[in-house]
Design an enzyme around this catalytic site. Structure first.
Site, short mmCIF file in Angstrom:
data_model
loop_
_atom_site.label_atom_id
_atom_site.label_comp_id
_atom_site.label_asym_id
_atom_site.label_seq_id
_atom_site.Cartn_x
_atom_site.Cartn_y
_atom_site.Cartn_z
N SER A 1 -1.79 3.86 -1.46
CA SER A 1 -1.29 4.90 -2.37
C SER A 1 -1.83 4.68 -3.78
CB SER A 1 0.24 4.88 -2.41
OG SER A 1 0.76 5.18 -1.15
N ARG B 1 -2.79 -3.90 7.09
CA ARG B 1 -4.18 -3.58 6.78
C ARG B 1 -5.09 -4.79 6.79
NH1 ARG B 1 -2.42 -0.41 1.54
NH2 ARG B 1 -0.82 -1.97 1.84
N HIS C 1 -0.81 6.03 6.33
CA HIS C 1 0.62 6.12 6.63
C HIS C 1 0.84 7.10 7.80
CE1 HIS C 1 1.36 5.10 2.13
NE2 HIS C 1 1.61 4.02 2.84
N LYS D 1 9.94 1.00 -10.74
CA LYS D 1 8.54 1.40 -10.79
C LYS D 1 8.45 2.86 -11.17
CE LYS D 1 5.68 0.81 -7.09
NZ LYS D 1 5.24 0.13 -5.84
#
Ligand code: ADP
Length: 166
Positions: free
Chosen positions: A128, A90, A17, A41
Protein backbone atom coordinates in the site's frame (compact mmCIF):
# COMPACT_ATOMS: atom_id res chain seq x y z
CA UNK A 1 -18.03 -24.30 7.05
CA UNK A 2 -15.53 -22.28 9.03
CA UNK A 3 -15.18 -18.52 9.19
CA UNK A 4 -11.88 -16.73 8.67
CA UNK A 5 -10.92 -13.10 8.92
CA UNK A 6 -8.40 -11.23 6.80
CA UNK A 7 -7.37 -8.19 8.86
CA UNK A 8 -5.24 -5.33 7.60
CA UNK A 9 -4.89 -1.61 7.05
CA UNK A 10 -5.60 -1.85 3.30
CA UNK A 11 -4.75 1.83 2.76
CA UNK A 12 -5.44 1.22 -0.09
CA UNK A 13 -6.35 -2.37 -1.04
CA UNK A 14 -3.91 -3.64 -3.69
CA UNK A 15 -3.98 -6.42 -6.27
CA UNK A 16 -1.84 -8.42 -3.82
CA UNK A 17 -4.47 -8.07 -1.08
CA UNK A 18 -7.20 -9.04 -3.55
CA UNK A 19 -5.29 -12.16 -4.59
CA UNK A 20 -4.97 -13.26 -0.94
CA UNK A 21 -8.68 -12.54 -0.27
CA UNK A 22 -9.70 -14.53 -3.35
CA UNK A 23 -7.53 -17.51 -2.42
CA UNK A 24 -8.53 -17.42 1.27
CA UNK A 25 -12.23 -17.30 0.31
CA UNK A 26 -11.83 -20.77 -1.21
CA UNK A 27 -10.65 -22.15 2.14
CA UNK A 28 -13.62 -21.17 4.27
CA UNK A 29 -17.38 -20.73 4.38
CA UNK A 30 -17.19 -16.99 5.02
CA UNK A 31 -14.22 -14.63 4.85
CA UNK A 32 -14.43 -11.29 6.66
CA UNK A 33 -12.03 -8.71 5.30
CA UNK A 34 -11.53 -6.48 8.35
CA UNK A 35 -10.25 -2.94 7.92
CA UNK A 36 -8.41 -2.08 11.13
CA UNK A 37 -8.17 1.68 11.67
CA UNK A 38 -4.87 2.85 13.11
CA UNK A 39 -5.42 6.11 15.03
CA UNK A 40 -1.63 6.64 15.32
CA UNK A 41 -1.12 6.67 11.57
CA UNK A 42 -2.36 9.30 9.14
CA UNK A 43 -4.12 7.37 6.45
CA UNK A 44 -4.96 8.26 2.87
CA UNK A 45 -8.48 6.82 3.06
CA UNK A 46 -10.92 6.73 5.95
CA UNK A 47 -11.80 3.24 7.20
CA UNK A 48 -15.29 3.60 5.71
CA UNK A 49 -13.86 4.59 2.32
CA UNK A 50 -11.56 1.57 2.45
CA UNK A 51 -14.52 -0.71 3.22
CA UNK A 52 -16.41 0.62 0.19
CA UNK A 53 -13.37 0.33 -2.08
CA UNK A 54 -12.74 -3.27 -1.01
CA UNK A 55 -16.43 -4.14 -1.43
CA UNK A 56 -16.18 -2.96 -5.03
CA UNK A 57 -13.29 -5.43 -5.59
CA UNK A 58 -14.90 -8.52 -4.08
CA UNK A 59 -18.34 -8.32 -5.68
CA UNK A 60 -17.71 -11.60 -7.51
CA UNK A 61 -16.83 -13.39 -4.25
CA UNK A 62 -20.20 -14.15 -2.61
CA UNK A 63 -18.74 -15.50 0.65
CA UNK A 64 -16.61 -12.41 1.34
CA UNK A 65 -17.83 -9.64 3.65
CA UNK A 66 -16.02 -6.39 4.32
CA UNK A 67 -16.21 -4.56 7.64
CA UNK A 68 -14.33 -2.08 9.73
CA UNK A 69 -13.29 -3.19 13.20
CA UNK A 70 -11.88 -0.76 15.72
CA UNK A 71 -11.55 -2.87 18.87
CA UNK A 72 -9.64 -5.93 19.96
CA UNK A 73 -9.26 -8.64 17.36
CA UNK A 74 -10.30 -11.18 20.00
CA UNK A 75 -13.73 -9.48 20.18
CA UNK A 76 -14.00 -9.67 16.42
CA UNK A 77 -13.21 -13.39 16.46
CA UNK A 78 -15.99 -13.92 19.00
CA UNK A 79 -18.57 -11.81 17.16
CA UNK A 80 -17.98 -13.42 13.76
CA UNK A 81 -17.37 -16.94 15.04
CA UNK A 82 -14.07 -17.01 13.16
CA UNK A 83 -11.58 -19.78 13.83
CA UNK A 84 -8.58 -17.70 12.84
CA UNK A 85 -7.01 -15.08 10.63
CA UNK A 86 -5.34 -15.07 7.24
CA UNK A 87 -2.20 -13.09 6.50
CA UNK A 88 -0.21 -12.81 3.29
CA UNK A 89 3.54 -13.33 3.14
CA UNK A 90 5.67 -11.47 0.61
CA UNK A 91 9.13 -12.44 1.78
CA UNK A 92 11.53 -12.89 4.68
CA UNK A 93 10.63 -9.54 6.24
CA UNK A 94 6.94 -10.42 6.36
CA UNK A 95 7.77 -13.88 7.77
CA UNK A 96 9.73 -12.37 10.64
CA UNK A 97 7.14 -9.68 11.39
CA UNK A 98 4.08 -11.89 10.98
CA UNK A 99 5.49 -14.70 13.13
CA UNK A 100 6.28 -12.28 15.93
CA UNK A 101 2.78 -10.78 15.69
CA UNK A 102 1.11 -14.20 15.61
CA UNK A 103 3.08 -15.48 18.59
CA UNK A 104 2.45 -12.27 20.55
CA UNK A 105 -1.26 -12.34 19.73
CA UNK A 106 -1.55 -15.89 21.06
CA UNK A 107 -1.28 -14.37 24.53
CA UNK A 108 -4.51 -12.44 23.94
CA UNK A 109 -6.23 -14.76 21.49
CA UNK A 110 -5.37 -18.32 22.51
CA UNK A 111 -7.23 -20.88 20.48
CA UNK A 112 -7.27 -18.85 17.27
CA UNK A 113 -5.00 -19.82 14.42
CA UNK A 114 -3.19 -17.72 11.84
CA UNK A 115 -3.04 -19.05 8.30
CA UNK A 116 -0.16 -17.73 6.20
CA UNK A 117 -0.64 -17.61 2.44
CA UNK A 118 2.42 -16.95 0.28
CA UNK A 119 1.80 -14.16 -2.19
CA UNK A 120 2.07 -14.50 -5.94
CA UNK A 121 5.76 -14.02 -6.80
CA UNK A 122 4.90 -11.23 -9.24
CA UNK A 123 3.07 -9.34 -6.46
CA UNK A 124 5.82 -9.68 -3.86
CA UNK A 125 7.02 -6.08 -4.29
CA UNK A 126 3.55 -4.52 -4.07
CA UNK A 127 2.52 -2.68 -0.91
CA UNK A 128 0.00 0.00 0.00
CA UNK A 129 2.84 2.40 0.76
CA UNK A 130 4.29 1.88 -2.74
CA UNK A 131 0.85 2.57 -4.23
CA UNK A 132 0.55 5.79 -2.21
CA UNK A 133 4.03 6.93 -3.23
CA UNK A 134 3.59 6.20 -6.95
CA UNK A 135 0.09 7.70 -7.02
CA UNK A 136 1.24 10.90 -5.27
CA UNK A 137 3.87 11.37 -7.98
CA UNK A 138 1.32 10.79 -10.73
CA UNK A 139 2.79 7.42 -11.76
CA UNK A 140 0.90 4.51 -13.27
CA UNK A 141 -0.83 2.46 -10.58
CA UNK A 142 -2.99 0.37 -12.90
CA UNK A 143 -0.96 -2.78 -12.20
CA UNK A 144 -0.96 -2.20 -8.44
CA UNK A 145 -4.59 -1.50 -7.56
CA UNK A 146 -7.73 -3.35 -8.72
CA UNK A 147 -9.06 -1.57 -11.84
CA UNK A 148 -12.29 -0.48 -10.14
CA UNK A 149 -10.33 1.70 -7.67
CA UNK A 150 -7.58 3.17 -9.86
CA UNK A 151 -9.35 6.47 -10.54
CA UNK A 152 -10.38 6.88 -6.89
CA UNK A 153 -6.80 6.41 -5.65
CA UNK A 154 -5.43 8.82 -8.27
CA UNK A 155 -7.98 11.47 -7.38
CA UNK A 156 -7.20 11.25 -3.70
CA UNK A 157 -3.43 11.09 -3.90
CA UNK A 158 -2.39 12.85 -7.11
CA UNK A 159 -5.16 15.38 -7.50
CA UNK A 160 -5.02 16.12 -3.76
CA UNK A 161 -8.73 15.52 -3.15
CA UNK A 162 -9.63 15.77 0.55
CA UNK A 163 -10.80 12.69 2.48
CA UNK A 164 -14.59 12.64 2.62
CA UNK A 165 -16.43 12.59 5.91
CA UNK A 166 -18.13 9.22 6.30
P1 ADP B 1 -0.99 -4.30 8.01
O1 ADP B 1 -0.82 -2.83 8.19
O2 ADP B 1 -1.92 -4.94 8.98
O3 ADP B 1 0.28 -5.09 7.81
P2 ADP B 1 -1.53 -4.33 5.19
O4 ADP B 1 -2.74 -3.69 4.64
O5 ADP B 1 -0.23 -3.72 4.83
O6 ADP B 1 -1.84 -4.41 6.72
O7 ADP B 1 -1.48 -5.87 4.80
C1 ADP B 1 -2.46 -6.77 5.22
C2 ADP B 1 -2.00 -8.18 4.91
O8 ADP B 1 -1.81 -8.35 3.50
C3 ADP B 1 -0.67 -8.57 5.55
O9 ADP B 1 -0.74 -9.93 5.91
C4 ADP B 1 0.33 -8.39 4.42
O10 ADP B 1 1.47 -9.20 4.58
C5 ADP B 1 -0.50 -8.82 3.24
N1 ADP B 1 -0.03 -8.21 1.99
C6 ADP B 1 0.36 -6.95 1.78
N2 ADP B 1 0.75 -6.77 0.51
C7 ADP B 1 0.61 -7.97 -0.11
C8 ADP B 1 0.88 -8.46 -1.43
N3 ADP B 1 1.41 -7.68 -2.37
N4 ADP B 1 0.62 -9.74 -1.71
C9 ADP B 1 0.12 -10.54 -0.74
N5 ADP B 1 -0.14 -10.17 0.53
C10 ADP B 1 0.10 -8.89 0.84
Amino acid sequence: MSVLIYPGSFDPFTVGHLDIARRASRLCGTLYVAVLPNPDKQSAFTPEERVRMIEACVQDLPNVRVECHGGLLADYYRRTGAVGAVRGLRGARDVQYELEQAMGNRLFEPGYEVLFIPCRPDYSWISSSLVREVARLGGDISNLVPAVNVRRVRERLFAGEQPSED
